[in-house]
Each structure stands twice: as C-alpha cells, then as structure tokens.
Design a protein around this motif. Structure first.
Motif, PDB file in Angstrom:
ATOM      1  N   GLY A   1      52.331  75.548  99.027  1.00 52.40           N
ATOM      2  CA  GLY A   1      53.705  75.201  99.350  1.00 52.40           C
ATOM      3  C   GLY A   1      54.213  74.077  98.464  1.00 52.40           C
ATOM      4  N   THR A   2      55.495  73.805  98.597  1.00 49.93           N
ATOM      5  CA  THR A   2      56.066  72.748  97.758  1.00 49.93           C
ATOM      6  C   THR A   2      56.623  71.627  98.631  1.00 49.93           C
ATOM      7  N   TYR A   3      56.482  70.443  98.091  1.00 49.83           N
ATOM      8  CA  TYR A   3      56.958  69.246  98.774  1.00 49.83           C
ATOM      9  C   TYR A   3      57.712  68.426  97.719  1.00 49.83           C
TER      10      TYR A   3
ATOM     11  N   LEU B   1      60.468  70.444 102.289  1.00 46.81           N
ATOM     12  CA  LEU B   1      59.151  71.076 102.417  1.00 46.81           C
ATOM     13  C   LEU B   1      59.397  72.572 102.455  1.00 46.81           C
ATOM     14  N   ASP B   2      58.663  73.296 101.634  1.00 49.28           N
ATOM     15  CA  ASP B   2      58.874  74.732 101.599  1.00 49.28           C
ATOM     16  C   ASP B   2      57.539  75.458 101.714  1.00 49.28           C
ATOM     17  N   ASN B   3      57.423  76.165 102.839  1.00 49.55           N
ATOM     18  CA  ASN B   3      56.246  77.015 103.059  1.00 49.55           C
ATOM     19  C   ASN B   3      54.930  76.247 102.907  1.00 49.55           C
ATOM     20  N   ILE B   4      54.887  75.100 103.517  1.00 45.95           N
ATOM     21  CA  ILE B   4      53.684  74.259 103.414  1.00 45.95           C
ATOM     22  C   ILE B   4      52.573  74.815 104.307  1.00 45.95           C
ATOM     23  N   CYS B   5      51.428  75.011 103.686  1.00 44.40           N
ATOM     24  CA  CYS B   5      50.249  75.468 104.428  1.00 44.40           C
ATOM     25  C   CYS B   5      49.142  74.444 104.267  1.00 44.40           C
TER      26      CYS B   5
ATOM     27  N   ALA C   1      45.908  74.587 109.896  1.00 44.64           N
ATOM     28  CA  ALA C   1      46.649  73.541 110.605  1.00 44.64           C
ATOM     29  C   ALA C   1      48.152  73.743 110.432  1.00 44.64           C
ATOM     30  N   LEU C   2      48.553  74.140 109.252  1.00 48.53           N
ATOM     31  CA  LEU C   2      49.966  74.451 108.990  1.00 48.53           C
ATOM     32  C   LEU C   2      50.025  75.841 108.359  1.00 48.53           C
ATOM     33  N   ARG C   3      50.976  76.652 108.863  1.00 49.06           N
ATOM     34  CA  ARG C   3      51.007  78.047 108.395  1.00 49.06           C
ATOM     35  C   ARG C   3      52.347  78.376 107.732  1.00 49.06           C
ATOM     36  N   GLY C   4      52.767  77.572 106.834  1.00 49.45           N
ATOM     37  CA  GLY C   4      54.013  77.861 106.131  1.00 49.45           C
ATOM     38  C   GLY C   4      55.200  77.131 106.736  1.00 49.45           C
ATOM     39  N   VAL C   5      55.093  75.841 106.805  1.00 45.70           N
ATOM     40  CA  VAL C   5      56.162  75.026 107.399  1.00 45.70           C
ATOM     41  C   VAL C   5      57.216  74.727 106.345  1.00 45.70           C
ATOM     42  N   SER C   6      58.454  74.881 106.714  1.00 44.45           N
ATOM     43  CA  SER C   6      59.553  74.507 105.812  1.00 44.45           C
ATOM     44  C   SER C   6      60.469  73.541 106.560  1.00 44.45           C
ATOM     45  N   LEU C   7      60.925  72.552 105.844  1.00 42.55           N
ATOM     46  CA  LEU C   7      61.723  71.526 106.510  1.00 42.55           C
ATOM     47  C   LEU C   7      62.559  70.795 105.466  1.00 42.55           C
ATOM     48  N   SER C   8      63.743  70.437 105.896  1.00 38.82           N
ATOM     49  CA  SER C   8      64.595  69.650 105.015  1.00 38.82           C
ATOM     50  C   SER C   8      64.967  68.370 105.768  1.00 38.82           C
TER      51      SER C   8
END
Lengths: 423, 220
Positions: free
Chosen positions: B60-62, B4-8, B20-27
């Motif tokens: 953002g990208t998923y 997950l990259d910069n998910i808003c 609800a989401l302000r730029g979440v990134s996660l691997s």
C-alpha cells in the motif's frame, strides 16, 4: 542534536545504570588483568629460554655472585640480589690449565654446596659461558654430585687459588663460617668449630631478617634465613663441591672442545661409579635442541591460555555492554519516540565503550606494571615494550567488538518492542 | 494532508500469517480530529504505528504532505517521525529519572534547539497545560492525569503537524479522562491534526470523525 546535549544525554545513558556500569568496568579490568598476568608469565618464560639458548650459542660471562662478599664481614648486611649480581668470579676458574670449565644447572647456573645442619638448601651462582664448549656431563640423579679436589684434578679442572688464598689468609687457615642468626646466642665471632673432618672459624652471623635469593625457575624467591635456620660454611675449595638438588637435579660440567671426549667420558664414568651416581655425556647441540623444544612446548601452552584469556576479555566486555544496553531498552524506546535517532544512541555506545575500555585497559596495565615491578625481575624490563603491543591489540579488538555487538543489537530492536519493555 | 491507500500489514510468526490490516485507505486533512475505535486486535494500533512511522506497511501507499512514506528506509522513517509526528501513549512513556521539564524538553533536544529557546518553549507549553508548577517533579511523584498532561506537553512542544494518541485515557479515571480529552480538543482547535485510538466511546465522541475498525478494515 547539539554536542552539549549529546554529552548530557550520554551522561544520562551511562549513569542510567551506574552500578551495572561499575560492575562491568571491574569485570573488564579483572579479565584484562588476567590476560596481562598470563602474558607476563609467557613472556618471562620465553625470555628465560631465549637467554639460555642465546647463552649456549654465543656465550656470555655473567656471574651472579652472592655469597663470598659476606665471608669476611663481621656483621653481614641484608642480602639483596642487586648487591651481589655482578661480581666477576669465574674468570679464574676457566683460565686454568688451558681447560675452560664452567659447571652449572642448565648451562647457566652453578649451585655450590653449603653445609647445612639438617636440610640441604642451596644458593646459586649463575654463569653463562658455553661458546667454547661442546660436551657436558649431566647427572639426573637427585643425590649430590660431589666434585672434590681429586676429581677436579682428574678432570684437569681446578678452582681459583687466589680465592682460596684470600679465604685462608682471612681466617688463619680455617674455613670461614657465616652462622645463621639463631646461632648468635651460643657462638661468637672467632669461635672455632669442628665440623666433621673440617675446622671452621665463625666470621659473622647472618642478619635475622636476611633473605637469600634463589633464582629458581620463573621467579626469584627469597628465603628467610632466620626461619630456615641457616648455617653457612664455606671454603674456597668447597666451590668444587657441586651438587644437584631435587627437583632441579641436573648438573652440567662443560668441557673445552679440545678435551679428549673419550678420556673424559671414562673419567666421568669413574666419578659416577665412585660416588654412586648416574652420569652421562651430553652435547651442546642436544641441549640446544631440548631447550628449543621445551621453549616451544611452553609457548604453545601459554599461547592457548593467552587466546583463552583474549576471548574471555572480549566476551566479558561485550556481554556486559549488551546487558547494560538491555536494561535501558525502555528509555531508548522513549528516546526514539521523542525524536532521538538510532545514530545518536550508537554514538553514545561508541563513547561509552571507549571510556570503559580505555579505563579498564589503563588500570589493568597499570596494575600489571606494578605487579611486574614488585614480583618479577625480568618482566619489568620488557613489560612496556612487548606487552603494550598485545594490550593495544586486545583493547582495540575489544573496543570494536563491544561497539559492534551492542550497535547491531540495538539496531535490530523495533521501537514498538522497546516501548513495550516493562520498567 | 495524509493519504493511506490500500495499506496492508501482515505479521508472520512461526509460519503463521496474521493480517493486521487488509487494505486500509484513509485520507486525513490538516486540522482533522479522528477517533478510531474497534475491538482488540482489529488493527487500530497497527494503523497508528504505521501512521507514526514506527512500523511499515507490507503493501500500500502512505503519503504525508507529498512524501511517499512507504518508500522510506528505516533510518529515514526515524528522521521523518522526528520532524513531523508526536505521540501520546496509554502508559505515558515518561522517563522516571527525568523531571517533568526534562521529559517535555526531550524532543527539542533531539531537534537541536538551543537551550534558551527550549526553556522558553517548554515553559510556555507547561503553562498552557496547567502543569507549570510541576516542572521540577519526577513523574512518579505526580498523578496519572498530570503524567498524561506531561506526555501531551511533550507531544505539543515540538509543534508537529500530527499527534497520534494510543488509548490516551486508558490508564485514567473518567473525570481525568474528560480533562485530558478537553486538552486534545483545545489542541485541535489550535490547528493540530489528531488521531486517537480508543475503546471508549465517550473519548471518541470528542473527535470530529469516528472510524470503526474490525478485522483490519474500516467499517463503512
């Protein structure tokens, strides 16, 4: 998903709210049935007008003779419409003295007088023969128009001598009388009655359950003769005694186009004066125009009603389909979360609505057919050919809408929202 | 592998925007076991919904195993979820008119698996979770813990790579919660990737990784 599983899920989808589904089908049947009934009335009304207009234009001999066959019977059978529909009687009337004459209500029915003791009921002979006629005499008076022998002669009309001879010979010169069943205790066959200035002989009694067909307006009514306490007194020459009865208070005496209209008009006026009734001359063209106008007005009214029923049918079936779907939102949400696709649910909606609409349409149409057969003489002949097309159209449109709206509804539902619906 | 990259995610209601989401990134690696904690409204359920393809991000990208999930249509998201992701919900989300067996069988029906194979898989899964004897019972006739085991069995039976659990012990007492989390532990040991959203630190401690969220962002 395999077809068998899809079928099982669909069964679950449908039976998940079986009460609602049954209610929905019943509602749809009711609205379809109402639609069918309105359609019945509309088509029947239209058929009536078309019959008249065709009769005016082309001329038809079609005599419904319902009385005289009983005159010489000592024990008259139950009177049925079918038994008496096709006797050719007016042939004689219109072939005399080169003057073609037909009288009747709306150019299609003749009402002959009956001598009733207290109430003035009537029975009907229908005839259609207008091809050679241009002018008519019309009475809008609610009183009876009595056309006696003198009048008939005056108008160059006369009745069947053969019939007169038959009746007179059958009753020794007395008027044959069919008495109501309630008179059977005090009168016997062969009794002579003096009725005003007339002498009558009892030739029979009506059966206690005898009914009397009266093709009045849209439907065919059957009077119970015993309850109406009828007494029928007929003589051949009485057929010239024609009267109108409210509210069907018009009488047409149609004359051959060769008749001198000015002279006839004068004679008509004299008759009116003599019998204190209002008579006026009318032309076939004006009656045709009136009939066409009446037909259009009736059709317009029925069409509005029909469109209303059409919309009601679609609204009812669609609303019930959406409500059925709404109560299953939670289940659909869980299905989605488990991998069932929206297209699978839409297929279920397609199938369910198909079953529902077909079932409702078949049942409503079946009941409509039964109704037509039981209650309507003319409609049963056209039900399958005319209304079927309308019914198919209604079913098709209902199906499309009842599939489209729930599918659109469910496609807008978010899986998260569906899962949050409380049971 | 999930990235997950910069998910808003922004909700708009009545002209008011809620981020609800302000730029979440996660691997997330295969076999990972992640717990997400945070106060109500911090965005953890939204994150779970986006990961589970039940919702889409605003930006953002998923990427899920080289598939750009953020580019999938609504219909494609349904199909993707059907193939790769299972859920366990706080309220179990079982169909009360279905038996335990039928509830667990549902994802396999959706996948078009033959009934013989379905029966085998469901039976095995029920046995693994210790609820084989409940197979013909309706959910309303079993305990909360048993219902959640049924829900977990349903998530497991289709053998998806990713299992998402939203407050899986939220409706259970502490003893039952522990039992359920033990089940998750076992599942993870079998190689499944699990993400659990919870308020309960005891629950979160079962995970290999603990992520904390606040105001739509991960706390470092």
């Amino acid at each position: 998903m395999k077809n068998r599983d899809r079928f099982l899920l669909m069964t679950d989808f449908m039976t998940g709210r079986i009460k609602l589904l049954v209610l929905s089908v019943l509602l749809t049947i009711c609205t379809f049935l109402l639609f069918d009934m309105v359609l019945t009335l509309m088509k029947e009304q239209s058929f009536e007008y078309d019959t008249y207009i065709d009769g005016y234009k082309s001329g038809i001999d079609d005599v419904y003779k319902i009385d005289f066959q009983y005159m010489n019977m000592t024990s008259p059978p139950r009177i049925l419409y079918e038994q008496t529909s096709y006797m050719d009687f007016l042939e004689d009337i219109r072939s005399i003295d080169g003057v073609n004459f037909v009288c009747g209500y709306d150019y299609s029915r003749v009402r002959f007088d009956e001598l009733s003791r207290s109430e003035e009921y009537e029975y009907i002979m229908s005839t259609r023969r207008v091809d050679e006629l241009e002018l008519g005499i019309m009475s809008n008076d609610s009183l009876a128009l009595i056309v006696d022998d003198d009048c008939m002669n005056y108008l160059m009309l006369k009745c069947s001598d053969d019939y007169l001879a038959d009746f007179l010979s059958a009753s020794d010169g007395y008027w044959p009388v069919l008495a109501g069943s309630s008179f059977s205790d005090i009168l016997n066959i062969g009794d002579i009655l003096h009725y005003g200035d007339k002498s009558c002989r009892i030739v029979g009694f009506l059966d206690p359950d005898a009914t009397w067909p009266n093709n009045n307006g849209l439907g065919t009514y059957f009077y119970k003769t015993n309850s109406l306490n009828y007494q029928f007194v007929f003589r051949s020459s009485d057929m010239r005694s024609v009267r109108t009865t409210p509210p069907l208070n018009a009488l047409y005496m149609k004359l051959d186009k060769s008749a001198d209209s000015i002279q006839v008009e004068r004679q008509v006026r004299n008759i009116g004066n003599e019998y204190n009734i209002i008579l006026s001359m009318v032309s076939v063209d004006s009656i045709l125009a009136d009939s066409a106008s009446d037909k259009m007005a009736a059709e317009k009214m029925y069409m509005k009603l029909l469109i209303f029923m059409f919309v009601l049918c679609i609204l009812t079936s669609t609303a019930s389909a959406v409500i059925s779907l709404m109560v299953q939102r939670k289940k659909i949400g869980i299905w989605y979360a488990s991998g069932i696709l929206p297209s699978d649910v839409q297929t279920m909606i397609f199938a369910e609505q198909f079953i529902k609409i077909v079932l409702s349409a078949v049942l409503a149409y079946g009941i409509g057919m039964w109704y037509a057969r039981e209650c309507s003489m003319t409609y049963q002949l056209m039900h399958s050919t005319i209304t079927l097309r309308w019914f198919l159209l209604l079913s098709l449109i209902s199906y499309i809408v009842t599939v489209a709206v729930p599918c659109a509804y469910i496609s807008r539902q978010h899986i998260i929202d569906l899962l949050q619906v409380k049971d | 592998m999930i990235l997950l990259d910069n998910i808003c995610k922004t909700y708009t209601s009545g002209g008011t925007e809620t981020h609800a989401l302000r730029g979440v990134s996660l691997s997330i690696s295969n076999g990972d076991y992640i717990a997400v904690m945070g106060p109500s409204g911090c965005g953890k359920s939204t994150l779970l919904n986006i990961l589970g393809c039940m919702d889409s991000s605003t930006s953002g990208t998923y990427v899920f195993d080289d598939v750009a999930v953020h580019e999938l249509s609504y219909k494609q998201l349904h199909i993707f979820r059907k193939k790769h992701i299972s859920f366990v919900f706080q309220n179990f989300a079982l169909l009360n008119r279905y038996t335990v067996f039928e509830n667990v069988e549902l994802p396999l029906i959706a996948q078009g698996i033959h009934s013989t194979e379905r029966k085998k898989k469901v039976t095995n899964t029920l046995e693994e979770l210790g609820i084989a004897e409940l197979r013909d019972k309706l959910p309303i006739h079993i305990s909360g813990g048993q219902q959640q085991r049924t829900a977990i069995a349903r998530a497991l039976v289709s053998d998806h790579e990713l299992i998402l659990a939203d407050e899986p012990t939220g409706a259970l007492d502490s003893n039952t919660s522990k039992e359920i989390m033990d089940v998750f532990d076992i599942i993870n040991k079998h190689g499944k990737t699990i993400m659990v959203v919870t308020h309960d630190l005891t629950v979160a401690k079962h995970a290999k990784r603990l992520l904390r969220m606040e105001d739509g962002l991960f706390l470092i």
